[in-house]
Design an enzyme around this catalytic site. Structure first.
Site, PDB file in Angstrom:
ATOM      1  CB  SER A 188     -42.975  97.224 -57.282  1.00  0.00           C
ATOM      2  OG  SER A 188     -42.403  96.250 -58.141  1.00  0.00           O
ATOM      3  CG  MET A 189     -40.496  92.629 -56.693  1.00  0.00           C
ATOM      4  SD  MET A 189     -41.736  91.458 -56.104  1.00  0.00           S
ATOM      5  CE  MET A 189     -40.702  90.021 -55.819  1.00  0.00           C
ATOM      6  CB  CYS A 238     -39.375  86.752 -60.500  1.00  0.00           C
ATOM      7  SG  CYS A 238     -38.786  88.335 -59.885  1.00  0.00           S
ATOM      8  CG  ASN A 239     -42.185  83.264 -60.761  1.00  0.00           C
ATOM      9  OD1 ASN A 239     -41.181  82.769 -60.276  1.00  0.00           O
ATOM     10  ND2 ASN A 239     -43.084  83.919 -60.042  1.00  0.00           N
ATOM     11  NE  ARG A 240     -45.970  84.179 -65.580  1.00  0.00           N
ATOM     12  CZ  ARG A 240     -46.421  82.909 -65.544  1.00  0.00           C
ATOM     13  NH1 ARG A 240     -46.539  82.226 -66.668  1.00  0.00           N
ATOM     14  NH2 ARG A 240     -46.776  82.360 -64.399  1.00  0.00           N
ATOM     15  N   GLY A 286     -32.658  96.852 -53.535  1.00  0.00           N
ATOM     16  CA  GLY A 286     -33.596  97.226 -54.577  1.00  0.00           C
ATOM     17  C   GLY A 286     -34.737  98.029 -53.983  1.00  0.00           C
ATOM     18  CB  ALA A 287     -35.428 101.483 -53.732  1.00  0.00           C
TER      19      ALA A 287
END
Length: 473
Positions: free
Chosen positions: A192-193, A50-52, A189-190
């Protein structure tokens, strides 16, 4: 050969740029395969979160490898090389190693110290290994990186608060709503997050959770786990989103979809149907997807609070204590030094092996000469002579070969292998054959962060018409 990193992250670019560059799991193999089409790139792997978005590669030449990676990412994102350059950072050799160690330790995360990135590094490496795009260099680097990340988290308190992007976002939501107890949440969304979000919601005392996912079976599995915690949970497919939003207090979305899954129309319809506004019942939406899962225009609706990754970064709880950060950086620095020392020692090892092979060849030649000159020598006498000669050679070589490995492992010790080859007239072809045979990896090092190599491939990593500009992150 040396390690090259080309990356764009939350520290160097806005979310809009990260969205364009985002690489989902199904695309990573294609991106790496395209990078490896360059004859100057021998190994590669992609870390996309999500960040890179970062590409780690083993390259034969700095500028050529940089140009190849930059062009692939430019084509993938639809951004011009000039646009990409504005937001990119480049690390080479030692600086690339240090950066990856820091990333895996959570030091470069939006929420400093979070542990999720270590799992993301592991998955990226596993995917590259399964696709056979990593060789000896990246394999050893990835293994050491995972070890460093684990060490930082076990020996420091950098993650003592258990902070993550999810926990910080839900912490903001909890404040906005005056608590999550007895509230209704929607988890989109199911993966890991989604599971992490559900765990945080459960601990916060949420009353009910709707789990939405493209695959109903996956949504049902996660809903089942939530129910085991004593919380009401229902599974739905994504086409039921507008329906469940009418009763939601909080929404957490992180799907990895290439387009928004929560539209302005969905949210507007939900608010209008339930006759909700800012005063009667606000709605907090946490958009943790990359690309974004929620249409940014949703933030303009009355009664809606939209929390994204950029908002999470500004939260005080996203930053670990300075003492813990310093301790983590100290570990990273020590691990980088140890890793590079091992690689420098590995570089001289093929030369030492070639020297010992040369000595063994000389011994065998002299023993053959002895056989020709003293044909009457019995086998017992010959064996004793052979053992004596080999012992003498081993004793003569032991101390200098051990010492040269020690000297070569120190910073600036790159020249010892060359000196050894020159002194003993060792054939470079023989040395290369030893290295290629898989004795130990050969590693080229010696750049400071943000700088390019000196030598034949160019004086520095400065901007060129075909390569991005390495810049400090």
């Amino acid at each position: 050969m040396s390690i090259l990193l080309f990356g764009v992250s939350h520290r160097s670019a806005p979310v809009s740029v990260l969205e364009q560059l985002s690489i989902d799991e199904s695309e990573q193999v294609k991106i790496v395969d395209r990078v490896l089409q360059s004859p100057l790139v021998t190994e590669a792997m992609v870390l996309s979160t999500c960040n890179r978005v970062e590409v780690y590669a083993v390259v034969e030449a700095f500028h050529g490898g940089l140009s190849a990676i930059g062009q692939v990412l430019s084509d993938h994102s639809g951004m011009s090389m000039g646009e990409l350059t504005k937001h990119a950072y480049v690390r080479y050799s030692e600086a690339a190693v240090e950066h990856l160690f820091a990333v895996a330790s959570g030091l470069d995360s939006a929420v400093v110290g979070e542990q999720q990135v270590l799992g993301q590094v592991r998955r990226s490496y596993s995917a590259a290994e399964a696709n056979r795009t990593v060789g000896r260099v990246l394999h050893e680097l990835a293994q050491r990186t995972l070890s460093v990340g684990k060490r930082v988290h076990s020996e420091t308190s950098i993650d003592a608060a258990g902070a993550s992007v999810v926990s910080v976002a839900l912490g903001i939501a909890e404040r906005k709503l005056g608590g999550l107890g007895a509230k209704t949440a929607v988890v989109i969304g199911a993966g890991s997050m989604g599971a992490l979000s559900s765990a945080h919601l459960t601990r916060a005392g949420i009353g009910k959770v709707h789990v939405l996912n493209r695959s109903l079976a996956r949504a049902q599995r996660l809903a089942g786990k939530i129910r085991q915690s004593g919380v009401l949970a229902e599974a739905r497919t994504l086409d039921r989103l507008a329906e469940v939003l009418t009763d939601a207090d909080a929404v957490v979305s992180c799907t990895g979809a290439v387009a928004p899954v929560v539209s302005l129309a969905d949210v507007h319809h939900a608010l209008a149907t339930a006759r909700r506004d800012e005063t009667t019942r606000p709605l907090v939406i946490c958009d943790l997807g990359m690309p974004r899962d929620v249409d940014p225009a949703v933030a303009g609706l009355p009664g809606v609070w939209l929390i994204d990754v950029e908002r999470v970064q500004r939260e005080p709880s996203a930053h670990a204590a300075s003492a813990d950060v310093a301790a983590a950086r100290h570990i990273v620095a020590a691990e980088v030094a140890g890793y590079l020392a091992g690689q420098r020692m590995a570089e001289v090892t093929p030369t030492v092996t070639a020297l010992r092979q040369r000595a063994a060849d000389v011994v065998e030649a002299e023993l053959l000469r002895l056989d020709n000159r003293l044909p009457g020598l019995d086998s017992a006498e010959r064996d004793e002579v052979a053992r004596t000669v080999r012992r003498v050679v081993d004793k003569l070589l032991h101390a200098p070969t051990v010492r040269i490995k020690q000297l070569a492992s120190a910073p600036g010790g790159d020249s010892y292998a060359e000196a050894l080859r020159e002194l003993f007239q060792l054939d470079q072809t023989a040395v290369d054959a030893v290295a290629t045979a898989g004795e130990l990896p050969v590693f080229s090092s010696g750049l400071d962060a943000g700088s390019g190599p000196q030598g034949a491939d160019g004086p520095s990593a400065g901007p060129t018409p075909s390569a991005p500009n390495p810049s400090a992150e």
